[in-house]
Design a protein around this motif. Sequence first.
Motif, short mmCIF file in Angstrom:
data_model
loop_
_atom_site.label_atom_id
_atom_site.label_comp_id
_atom_site.label_asym_id
_atom_site.label_seq_id
_atom_site.Cartn_x
_atom_site.Cartn_y
_atom_site.Cartn_z
N ASN A 7 -61.73 35.99 -5.10
CA ASN A 7 -61.78 36.87 -6.75
C ASN A 7 -62.92 37.62 -5.99
O ASN A 7 -63.58 37.87 -6.16
N LEU A 8 -61.80 39.15 -5.76
CA LEU A 8 -62.85 40.03 -5.47
C LEU A 8 -63.79 40.63 -6.71
O LEU A 8 -64.70 41.45 -6.39
N ASN A 9 -63.17 40.04 -8.16
CA ASN A 9 -63.88 40.59 -9.48
C ASN A 9 -65.31 40.18 -9.73
O ASN A 9 -66.42 40.28 -10.21
N GLN A 10 -65.46 39.10 -8.51
CA GLN A 10 -66.90 37.85 -8.75
C GLN A 10 -67.66 38.20 -7.52
O GLN A 10 -68.55 37.91 -7.97
N LYS A 11 -67.07 38.79 -6.62
CA LYS A 11 -67.59 39.01 -5.36
C LYS A 11 -67.02 39.17 -3.89
O LYS A 11 -65.62 39.55 -4.27
N GLU A 12 -67.87 40.30 -3.41
CA GLU A 12 -67.44 40.75 -1.86
C GLU A 12 -67.92 39.55 -1.43
O GLU A 12 -68.77 39.76 -0.48
N CYS A 13 -66.25 39.63 -0.75
CA CYS A 13 -66.05 38.46 0.48
C CYS A 13 -66.60 40.14 2.17
O CYS A 13 -66.98 38.89 3.22
N GLY A 14 -66.38 40.51 1.78
CA GLY A 14 -65.92 41.61 3.19
C GLY A 14 -65.43 41.76 4.25
O GLY A 14 -64.87 42.27 5.43
N CYS A 15 -64.19 41.01 3.74
CA CYS A 15 -63.42 40.41 4.70
C CYS A 15 -62.23 41.80 5.03
O CYS A 15 -61.40 42.43 5.68
N LEU A 63 -57.54 39.10 -5.59
CA LEU A 63 -57.35 38.07 -4.95
C LEU A 63 -57.91 39.19 -3.26
O LEU A 63 -57.06 39.73 -2.67
N CYS A 64 -59.08 38.49 -2.60
CA CYS A 64 -58.43 38.51 -1.00
C CYS A 64 -57.58 38.44 -0.34
O CYS A 64 -57.47 36.84 -0.64
N PRO A 65 -56.76 38.98 0.35
CA PRO A 65 -55.56 38.42 0.69
C PRO A 65 -56.20 37.44 2.11
O PRO A 65 -55.15 36.32 2.72
N LYS A 66 -56.81 37.51 3.01
CA LYS A 66 -57.74 36.87 3.73
C LYS A 66 -58.15 35.46 3.00
O LYS A 66 -58.23 34.78 3.62
N CYS A 67 -59.37 35.47 2.69
CA CYS A 67 -60.57 34.30 1.91
C CYS A 67 -59.31 33.50 0.85
O CYS A 67 -59.81 32.29 0.10
#
Length: 169
Positions: free
Chosen positions: A142-150, A135-139
């Motif tokens: 689930n980083l397996n599902q999407k790139e949030c960019g944080c 998981l992204c520690p910021k937002c």
Amino acid sequence: MKIDITDIIERDGAVKHFVTDVDKLSDRNTGSGKSIVDVQGVIHIEGEIYNHEGILDISAQIFGQLKAQCYRCLEDITAPFSVHMEETFERANGSKNLDNYEYSGHILDISQAVIDSVYLNIPYRMLCKSDCKGLCPKCGSNLNQKECGCIEQSEENGRFSALKDLFKE
Ligand SMILES: [Zn+2]
Ligand SMILES: [Zn+2]
């Protein structure tokens, strides 16, 4: 998980093959909090019991399903497991080896031995896949599902603060 051993208990050297299904293993006593990996559904056990002068050696294979949450991304996981069990049972009230289990009469209760074997051998924690990105520690995405960019952003900030540290000296 009780096995009738009437047919082998009086005969030295006798072997009994057994197959059994157990609906529910136990409520795992974890002390504090919920266990991360646990056993789910029916447990299938098959093996042999060998009578050696009243000492029973049991060798069995235990099959079942594990239920867990991935420790990086918290997704639910179910996965099959198979555990080998090799244990010795001695008559209760005998001069017993402390590593062995006890039995009395013509019924062998293997419940505790099975529970011990399973919980000693299943993993303490599991990943949904070996390269789980978590998981992204910021937002919290689930980083397996999407790139949030944080993470790219914070890497840039990291480089910048390293530069600032240089100027401080
Ligand atoms: Zn995962
Ligand atoms: Zn993010």
